[in-house]
Design a protein around this motif. Structure first.
Motif, PDB file in Angstrom:
ATOM      1  N   MET A  30       2.529   1.253  -9.308  1.00 47.78           N
ATOM      2  CA  MET A  30       1.161   1.746  -9.535  1.00 47.78           C
ATOM      3  C   MET A  30       0.802   1.621 -11.001  1.00 47.78           C
ATOM      4  O   MET A  30       1.625   1.850 -11.889  1.00 47.78           O
ATOM      5  CB  MET A  30       1.042   3.211  -9.111  1.00 47.78           C
ATOM      6  CG  MET A  30       0.897   3.415  -7.634  1.00 47.78           C
ATOM      7  SD  MET A  30       0.464   5.127  -7.261  1.00 47.78           S
ATOM      8  CE  MET A  30       0.753   5.128  -5.502  1.00 47.78           C
ATOM      9  N   GLN A  73      -6.000  -0.081 -10.116  1.00 45.98           N
ATOM     10  CA  GLN A  73      -5.761  -0.516  -8.739  1.00 45.98           C
ATOM     11  C   GLN A  73      -6.738   0.189  -7.784  1.00 45.98           C
ATOM     12  O   GLN A  73      -7.098   1.344  -7.980  1.00 45.98           O
ATOM     13  CB  GLN A  73      -4.316  -0.204  -8.346  1.00 45.98           C
ATOM     14  CG  GLN A  73      -3.295  -1.075  -9.072  1.00 45.98           C
ATOM     15  CD  GLN A  73      -1.864  -0.696  -8.762  1.00 45.98           C
ATOM     16  OE1 GLN A  73      -1.584   0.424  -8.349  1.00 45.98           O
ATOM     17  NE2 GLN A  73      -0.935  -1.631  -8.976  1.00 45.98           N
ATOM     18  N   VAL A  78      -3.303   3.692  -1.962  1.00 48.61           N
ATOM     19  CA  VAL A  78      -3.435   2.852  -3.156  1.00 48.61           C
ATOM     20  C   VAL A  78      -2.950   1.463  -2.818  1.00 48.61           C
ATOM     21  O   VAL A  78      -1.867   1.278  -2.264  1.00 48.61           O
ATOM     22  CB  VAL A  78      -2.638   3.435  -4.324  1.00 48.61           C
ATOM     23  CG1 VAL A  78      -2.744   2.532  -5.553  1.00 48.61           C
ATOM     24  CG2 VAL A  78      -3.114   4.843  -4.658  1.00 48.61           C
ATOM     25  N   ASN A  79      -3.769   0.475  -3.158  1.00 48.38           N
ATOM     26  CA  ASN A  79      -3.393  -0.919  -2.995  1.00 48.38           C
ATOM     27  C   ASN A  79      -2.660  -1.353  -4.261  1.00 48.38           C
ATOM     28  O   ASN A  79      -3.269  -1.593  -5.309  1.00 48.38           O
ATOM     29  CB  ASN A  79      -4.648  -1.770  -2.755  1.00 48.38           C
ATOM     30  CG  ASN A  79      -4.308  -3.228  -2.501  1.00 48.38           C
ATOM     31  OD1 ASN A  79      -3.147  -3.616  -2.468  1.00 48.38           O
ATOM     32  ND2 ASN A  79      -5.338  -4.053  -2.313  1.00 48.38           N
ATOM     33  N   THR A  80      -1.354  -1.476  -4.148  1.00 49.73           N
ATOM     34  CA  THR A  80      -0.530  -1.826  -5.298  1.00 49.73           C
ATOM     35  C   THR A  80      -0.332  -3.318  -5.473  1.00 49.73           C
ATOM     36  O   THR A  80       0.428  -3.755  -6.335  1.00 49.73           O
ATOM     37  CB  THR A  80       0.846  -1.140  -5.202  1.00 49.73           C
ATOM     38  OG1 THR A  80       1.484  -1.582  -3.997  1.00 49.73           O
ATOM     39  CG2 THR A  80       0.690   0.362  -5.180  1.00 49.73           C
ATOM     40  N   VAL A 135      -8.329   2.036  -4.588  1.00 52.64           N
ATOM     41  CA  VAL A 135      -7.874   3.204  -3.829  1.00 52.64           C
ATOM     42  C   VAL A 135      -8.865   3.474  -2.706  1.00 52.64           C
ATOM     43  O   VAL A 135     -10.083   3.371  -2.892  1.00 52.64           O
ATOM     44  CB  VAL A 135      -7.753   4.440  -4.743  1.00 52.64           C
ATOM     45  CG1 VAL A 135      -7.307   5.657  -3.933  1.00 52.64           C
ATOM     46  CG2 VAL A 135      -6.782   4.180  -5.882  1.00 52.64           C
ATOM     47  N   GLU A 140       0.849  -1.192   0.000  1.00 51.47           N
ATOM     48  CA  GLU A 140       0.000   0.000   0.000  1.00 51.47           C
ATOM     49  C   GLU A 140       0.882   1.240   0.000  1.00 51.47           C
ATOM     50  O   GLU A 140       1.904   1.289   0.688  1.00 51.47           O
ATOM     51  CB  GLU A 140      -0.931   0.025   1.219  1.00 51.47           C
ATOM     52  CG  GLU A 140      -1.992  -1.062   1.206  1.00 51.47           C
ATOM     53  CD  GLU A 140      -2.934  -0.932   2.395  1.00 51.47           C
ATOM     54  OE1 GLU A 140      -2.630  -0.117   3.288  1.00 51.47           O
ATOM     55  OE2 GLU A 140      -3.948  -1.651   2.422  1.00 51.47           O
ATOM     56  N   ILE A 144      -7.314   9.791  -9.761  1.00 54.44           N
ATOM     57  CA  ILE A 144      -8.105   8.746  -9.105  1.00 54.44           C
ATOM     58  C   ILE A 144      -9.587   9.056  -9.313  1.00 54.44           C
ATOM     59  O   ILE A 144     -10.043  10.187  -9.059  1.00 54.44           O
ATOM     60  CB  ILE A 144      -7.770   8.670  -7.605  1.00 54.44           C
ATOM     61  CG1 ILE A 144      -6.295   8.264  -7.442  1.00 54.44           C
ATOM     62  CG2 ILE A 144      -8.694   7.710  -6.884  1.00 54.44           C
ATOM     63  CD1 ILE A 144      -5.779   8.438  -6.047  1.00 54.44           C
ATOM     64  N   HIS A 165     -10.519   4.062  -7.786  1.00 51.63           N
ATOM     65  CA  HIS A 165      -9.500   3.298  -8.501  1.00 51.63           C
ATOM     66  C   HIS A 165      -8.571   4.268  -9.221  1.00 51.63           C
ATOM     67  O   HIS A 165      -8.951   5.410  -9.523  1.00 51.63           O
ATOM     68  CB  HIS A 165     -10.138   2.329  -9.501  1.00 51.63           C
ATOM     69  CG  HIS A 165     -10.890   3.025 -10.593  1.00 51.63           C
ATOM     70  ND1 HIS A 165     -12.202   3.426 -10.453  1.00 51.63           N
ATOM     71  CD2 HIS A 165     -10.522   3.407 -11.842  1.00 51.63           C
ATOM     72  CE1 HIS A 165     -12.615   4.013 -11.538  1.00 51.63           C
ATOM     73  NE2 HIS A 165     -11.611   4.016 -12.414  1.00 51.63           N
ATOM     74  N   VAL A 166      -7.388   3.794  -9.500  1.00 52.34           N
ATOM     75  CA  VAL A 166      -6.417   4.604 -10.230  1.00 52.34           C
ATOM     76  C   VAL A 166      -6.858   4.684 -11.687  1.00 52.34           C
ATOM     77  O   VAL A 166      -7.044   3.664 -12.355  1.00 52.34           O
ATOM     78  CB  VAL A 166      -5.000   4.008 -10.122  1.00 52.34           C
ATOM     79  CG1 VAL A 166      -4.026   4.787 -11.005  1.00 52.34           C
ATOM     80  CG2 VAL A 166      -4.530   3.994  -8.687  1.00 52.34           C
ATOM     81  N   SER A 222       0.598   5.468   0.413  1.00 55.57           N
ATOM     82  CA  SER A 222      -0.323   6.483   0.910  1.00 55.57           C
ATOM     83  C   SER A 222       0.334   7.850   0.849  1.00 55.57           C
ATOM     84  O   SER A 222       1.561   7.973   0.912  1.00 55.57           O
ATOM     85  CB  SER A 222      -0.738   6.159   2.354  1.00 55.57           C
ATOM     86  OG  SER A 222      -1.632   7.134   2.839  1.00 55.57           O
TER      87      SER A 222
END
Length: 416
Positions: A334, A338, A411-413, A340, A58, A390, A355-356, A60
């Protein structure tokens, strides 16, 4: 001597009381600290490890803000403000009239443009009629001229025949006159000798006079016929001239067609001027380009305004997103899609899902007014930030997010 000794003993016994700093403290507290510090260090390490495990994958940042579109409203034409129909922070819909400009001069110009269109339409109709008339007359005049030439040629031929006949008549009349004159002379001679009567002489004299009159008539007819021949020649030339003029009919038709095209062009020009005048009148009503909230209104009644200065802004409330500026060492993994998590400061405790959408093509510093040039001067490494766009996944529509609000983005990468 015996009295001094007890006083010394008494002083010795009082030393610890008067100098407590000389007394040694017990060693138990120091040994307790040695036991507590390793425990605290272990707890910190364990917590850090647990946090690393939980937040692994993650990224941030709190360098993020809500963004949205801002539509600046400017008039299409210059003019004086007659009415302002909205107030600050008012909700408006696309097409609503926000400001009205004075349209008196423009409406007068519109009437002039309408009159010009009517005049151009009349000229175009007249040119069309002239073209039709020219096309009809050109064919008729050509046929008529050709017929006139044929008729004149026939007249000349007839006149020449009549001239030949008139000349023959004159010759015949002259012969009869000579015969009559000869007879009259002979009869006069005989009468003088008494060989014929007076009646014979009178008969010969009458015949002579008739022959003389017939000769005069034949000569007059010959003169008339000669004049007719000359007139016929002139008529032929006239007919040939008319034929030459009639043969220019196609050119006249082309000229009439050009006049029609010119009239049509003037009509289109007038119609275009009318359309521009109508647009100018319509532009006196400044309308909202989109749904949103009126902001930064600076216009008042009586102001002279123009296209170069915005009157206000309309901020849509249903199209917002977040731009998060991550450090360059955070965006390596990223990519678009992904998941968010977004926290907005104005709505503390509420987590928005998103999401990205995309990553910027360059760092923010490259778009600065004066981009950094690391090749000049001393180099000092500065961690750059990459803007990441985003998009919300839908739950943000229920909350009044405003462009410019601060946010915290995670963001969850680890996956999409």
């Amino acid at each position: 001597m015996s009295t001094a000794s007890p006083s010394l003993d008494a002083q010795d016994t009082d030393v610890p009381k008067k100098n407590p700093s000389l007394v040694k403290e017990p060693a138990a507290p120091r040994s307790r600290a040695k036991r507590v510090l390793p425990a605290l260090l272990g707890i910190a390490l364990l917590g850090g490890a647990a946090r690393w495990v939980l937040t692994r994958g993650e990224e941030s940042t709190d360098d993020a803000q809500v963004e949205g579109r801002i539509a600046n409203v400017s008039p299409r034409i210059a003019g004086q403000v007659a009415r302002v129909l909205v107030s600050d922070n008012q909700q408006v819909k696309a097409g609503d009239v926000l400001v009205e400009l004075d349209a008196t001069d423009l409406e007068a110009k519109l009437e002039v443009a309408r009159a010009d269109v009517s005049s151009a339409e009349a000229q175009s109709a007249n040119a069309q009629a002239q073209l039709a008339l020219t096309e009809v007359n050109a064919g008729a005049n050509l046929r008529q001229a050709r017929g006139g030439v044929v008729q004149a040629s026939s007249g000349i031929s007839s006149s020449k025949a009549a001239l030949d006949q008139a000349r023959a008549d004159v010759v015949a009349a002259e012969a009869r006159f000579k015969l009559a004159d000869t007879d009259l002379t002979r009869v006069k001679t005989l009468k003088a000798e008494g060989a014929v009567t007076q009646a014979d002489l009178d008969t010969r004299q009458s015949t002579h006079d008739q022959a003389k009159a017939a000769l005069d008539v034949a000569k007059a007819r010959l003169t008339s016929t000669e004049a007719g021949v000359q007139g016929s020649s002139g008529g032929l030339e006239t007919a040939q001239g008319k034929l030459a003029a009639a043969q220019t009919g196609p050119v006249q038709v082309q000229a009439a067609q050009a006049a029609v095209k010119l009239a049509d062009a003037k009509l289109k020009q007038a119609q275009a001027a009318l359309h521009l005048a109508e647009l100018a009148v319509s532009y006196t009503k400044v309308r909202a380009p989109t749904n949103g909230v009126v902001s930064r209104r600076t216009v008042e009644v009586g102001h002279m305004v123009g296209p170069e200065r915005p009157l206000m802004a309309v901020v849509p409330q249903d199209d917002v997103w977040v731009v998060a500026n991550f450090k360059e060492d955070q965006v390596g993994e990223m990519k678009a899609g992904q998941a968010v998590d977004v926290e907005v400061d104005a709505f503390s405790g509420h987590h928005f899902k998103g999401h990205v959408d995309s990553l910027a093509g360059a760092s923010g510093a490259r778009f600065a007014l004066l981009p950094p040039d690391n090749a000049s001067g001393n180099f000092v490494k500065v961690v750059q930030r990459i803007p990441v766009l985003i998009r919300f996944d839908g739950d943000a529509k229920d909350v009044a997010l405003k462009p410019g609000m601060s946010a915290i983005v995670t963001v969850n990468t680890r996956g999409e």
